[in-house]
Design a protein around this motif. Structure first.
Motif, PDB file in Angstrom:
ATOM      1  N   ILE A  98     -33.033   0.449 -39.256  1.00 23.98           N
ATOM      2  CA  ILE A  98     -34.230   1.166 -39.691  1.00 23.98           C
ATOM      3  C   ILE A  98     -34.387   0.911 -41.185  1.00 23.98           C
ATOM      4  N   THR A  99     -35.597   0.657 -41.623  1.00 24.04           N
ATOM      5  CA  THR A  99     -35.856   0.324 -43.017  1.00 24.04           C
ATOM      6  C   THR A  99     -35.240   1.351 -43.961  1.00 24.04           C
ATOM      7  N   ASP A 100     -34.599   0.830 -45.029  1.00 28.06           N
ATOM      8  CA  ASP A 100     -34.008   1.672 -46.091  1.00 28.06           C
ATOM      9  C   ASP A 100     -32.893   2.575 -45.581  1.00 28.06           C
ATOM     10  N   ALA A 101     -32.241   2.170 -44.539  1.00 28.39           N
ATOM     11  CA  ALA A 101     -31.105   2.936 -44.027  1.00 28.39           C
ATOM     12  C   ALA A 101     -30.028   1.954 -43.557  1.00 28.39           C
ATOM     13  N   SER A 102     -28.794   2.377 -43.656  1.00 22.73           N
ATOM     14  CA  SER A 102     -27.701   1.524 -43.191  1.00 22.73           C
ATOM     15  C   SER A 102     -27.772   1.391 -41.672  1.00 22.73           C
ATOM     16  N   PRO A 103     -27.492   0.205 -41.151  1.00 26.16           N
ATOM     17  CA  PRO A 103     -27.572   0.031 -39.693  1.00 26.16           C
ATOM     18  C   PRO A 103     -26.480   0.803 -38.969  1.00 26.16           C
ATOM     19  N   ASN A 104     -26.814   1.286 -37.792  1.00 27.15           N
ATOM     20  CA  ASN A 104     -25.841   1.923 -36.908  1.00 27.15           C
ATOM     21  C   ASN A 104     -25.335   0.871 -35.924  1.00 27.15           C
ATOM     22  N   ILE A 105     -24.034   0.781 -35.771  1.00 25.31           N
ATOM     23  CA  ILE A 105     -23.444  -0.255 -34.925  1.00 25.31           C
ATOM     24  C   ILE A 105     -22.637   0.413 -33.810  1.00 25.31           C
ATOM     25  N   TYR A 106     -22.887  -0.024 -32.581  1.00 31.64           N
ATOM     26  CA  TYR A 106     -22.224   0.551 -31.416  1.00 31.64           C
ATOM     27  C   TYR A 106     -21.610  -0.566 -30.571  1.00 31.64           C
ATOM     28  N   LYS A 107     -20.561  -0.232 -29.851  1.00 27.12           N
ATOM     29  CA  LYS A 107     -19.990  -1.137 -28.853  1.00 27.12           C
ATOM     30  C   LYS A 107     -20.149  -0.483 -27.488  1.00 27.12           C
ATOM     31  N   VAL A 108     -20.745  -1.212 -26.561  1.00 25.23           N
ATOM     32  CA  VAL A 108     -21.040  -0.650 -25.242  1.00 25.23           C
ATOM     33  C   VAL A 108     -20.469  -1.575 -24.174  1.00 25.23           C
ATOM     34  N   ILE A 109     -19.812  -0.994 -23.180  1.00 24.06           N
ATOM     35  CA  ILE A 109     -19.278  -1.761 -22.049  1.00 24.06           C
ATOM     36  C   ILE A 109     -20.092  -1.427 -20.807  1.00 24.06           C
ATOM     37  N   VAL A 110     -20.607  -2.461 -20.144  1.00 29.62           N
ATOM     38  CA  VAL A 110     -21.440  -2.284 -18.951  1.00 29.62           C
ATOM     39  C   VAL A 110     -21.011  -3.288 -17.884  1.00 29.62           C
ATOM     40  N   PRO A 111     -21.359  -3.051 -16.617  1.00 35.02           N
ATOM     41  CA  PRO A 111     -21.027  -4.012 -15.562  1.00 35.02           C
ATOM     42  C   PRO A 111     -21.716  -5.352 -15.772  1.00 35.02           C
ATOM     43  N   LEU A 112     -21.068  -6.401 -15.356  1.00 37.98           N
ATOM     44  CA  LEU A 112     -21.658  -7.734 -15.402  1.00 37.98           C
ATOM     45  C   LEU A 112     -22.972  -7.736 -14.628  1.00 37.98           C
ATOM     46  N   GLY A 113     -23.994  -8.338 -15.202  1.00 38.15           N
ATOM     47  CA  GLY A 113     -25.309  -8.364 -14.564  1.00 38.15           C
ATOM     48  C   GLY A 113     -26.237  -7.273 -15.060  1.00 38.15           C
ATOM     49  N   SER A 114     -25.743  -6.428 -15.972  1.00 37.05           N
ATOM     50  CA  SER A 114     -26.574  -5.347 -16.514  1.00 37.05           C
ATOM     51  C   SER A 114     -27.649  -5.906 -17.442  1.00 37.05           C
ATOM     52  N   SER A 115     -28.764  -5.192 -17.503  1.00 31.48           N
ATOM     53  CA  SER A 115     -29.846  -5.556 -18.410  1.00 31.48           C
ATOM     54  C   SER A 115     -29.657  -4.844 -19.746  1.00 31.48           C
ATOM     55  N   LEU A 116     -30.445  -5.244 -20.724  1.00 30.71           N
ATOM     56  CA  LEU A 116     -30.423  -4.550 -22.013  1.00 30.71           C
ATOM     57  C   LEU A 116     -30.847  -3.090 -21.833  1.00 30.71           C
ATOM     58  N   LEU A 117     -31.764  -2.832 -20.924  1.00 33.81           N
ATOM     59  CA  LEU A 117     -32.167  -1.457 -20.642  1.00 33.81           C
ATOM     60  C   LEU A 117     -30.973  -0.645 -20.131  1.00 33.81           C
TER      61      LEU A 117
END
Length: 423
Positions: free
Chosen positions: A329-348
């Motif tokens: 987000i503009t003028d803010a430090s980025p938030n970084i996450y690690k996510v584990i999902v099943p193979l074949g998952s979409s970005l949604l």
């Protein structure tokens, strides 16, 4: 070599080469795509999409009963679409244009389709007038030049006389760099404008022929210049419209045929699984463009398209993949996450899983579109067309995703950035 002769040689070689062809042996793949689009129409859970109907109608093979049923759904939905647009003051230029093309492709009398005392064509003319007025006051359309060009094309195909001021705004956009999306030329927009210019050129109505010819030539050259070493124009999903434009203007030849070969290869890889993408691709596989809607007669059509029963059962993978998600987000430090999902998952699926795990840290909202859901709000911050903002999806470091959040399949080790961007 004299430069002017070189240009002449290139142009002559291009226009005198063989028509844009599909190599033999791809008939089964094309038929399979036709069936996939038909199945998406028959099994759709969301509202009807006129682009899907248009794609089916511009195919060589039909399931006429299914198309008739879908046409009835489209016509039934039209009143509600216009009602919602008027109550929310939301422009729907592109959607009405697709309705116009889809209904004309079924040989419907466009002058007899009326909503609230106005025909569909009159509603579309009203939308384009509002777009034109907004360009005059704000130097940009209410929607975008893709929808604007599509609106001009649909009115032209519908045989409507279009205001010279509306036409001039599209010509002006071409010459003033209006078809750029951020700092990248939108080949989809260029191709749609080229189709509109070609229709105007061939129209019985009298327009400024020299200006239209100049704009048409420029859009054609922009498409040709966009071809990559792979043969694609822009990317794999913009190429079908680009090929439509080249076919419509008569510039087919070897460059276009190389793009067709790449597209048929991508069909075999399953790249075209989004119904909207399929609907834009299917016409060129049958050597058709949106301009062919003008001459459709809807008689003696093939009615052999039959869907086989589904027999396979898809099992969920036991494997998992890890994705790094960055929210900027503009003028803010980025938030970084690690996510584990099943193979074949979409970005949604990734976004849903992250919200499930960290509901206080991450939230999002989506809105529906003809291409599927798109990201509209992240952590309470909305991106809106009205203020020319959107949530851009990037693969590290700065490569835009060309698929939507429900279409892109996560690969292990992916790093995806959600960036609120102004265009």
């Amino acid at each position: 070599m004299d430069f002017s002769f070189f240009i002449f040689f290139v142009i002559f070689t291009f226009v005198s080469s063989k028509p844009c062809e599909i190599s033999s042996g791809n008939e089964e793949q094309i038929l399979s795509l036709n069936k996939k689009l038909l199945r998406s129409v028959k099994e759709a859970s969301e509202g009807p999409n006129p682009s899907l109907h248009l794609g089916l109608r511009l195919s060589q093979h039909h399931s006429l009963a299914s198309e008739k049923d879908y046409l009835l759904k489209l016509k039934k939905e039209l009143d509600g679409i216009i009602d919602r647009s008027q109550s929310k003051l939301q422009p729907i230029t592109g959607l009405l244009a697709l309705y116009t093309l889809a209904l004309r492709a079924s040989c419907e009398d466009l002058n007899s389709i009326s909503v609230h005392g106005m025909t569909l064509l009159q509603h579309l003319k009203h939308q384009l007038h509002a777009e034109k007025e907004h360009i005059a006051s704000s130097s940009r359309p209410l929607t975008n030049y893709y929808q604007y060009g599509l609106g001009v094309l649909a009115l032209c195909v519908g045989g409507v006389r279009i205001s010279s001021h509306v036409v001039h705004k599209l010509i002006q956009a071409q010459s003033n760099g209006g078809f750029m999306h951020k700092d990248i030329l939108s080949i989809d927009t260029v191709a749609m404008a080229a189709l509109a210019f070609q229709c105007l050129k061939e129209s019985d109505e009298q327009y400024d022929g020299s200006q239209i010819e100049k704009a048409l030539s420029a859009t054609q050259q922009d498409i040709l210049n966009s071809q990559s070493d792979t043969g694609l124009f822009g990317n794999v999903f913009s190429t079908p419209l680009a090929v439509q434009a080249l076919q419509a203007v008569g510039s087919e030849g070897a460059l276009c045929s190389s793009a067709m070969q790449v597209l048929t290869t991508e069909i075999g890889r399953g790249t075209f699984h989004n119904p909207m993408a399929m609907s834009q691709l299917l016409p060129i596989l049958h050597y058709k463009t949106y301009l062919d809607v003008r001459s459709m007669e809807c008689n003696g059509e093939d009615d052999s398209l039959i869907l086989e029963s589904r027999t396979s059962v898809v099992e969920l993978s036991q494997e998992s993949v890890t994705v790094r998600l960055v929210v900027e987000i503009t003028d803010a430090s980025p938030n970084i996450y690690k996510v584990i999902v099943p193979l074949g998952s979409s970005l949604l699926d990734v976004l849903k899983e992250l919200h499930k795990q960290k509901p206080q840290e991450f939230s999002f909202e989506t809105e529906t579109s003809l291409w599927g859901p798109y990201l509209s709000v992240v952590n309470g911050l909305r991106a809106r067309q009205a203020d020319r903002t959107f949530w851009q999806l990037l693969q590290s470091p700065d490569s835009p995703l060309i698929e939507g959040i429900s279409d892109y399949k996560i690969k292990n080790g992916d790093s995806i950035t959600l960036r609120r961007t102004t265009w």
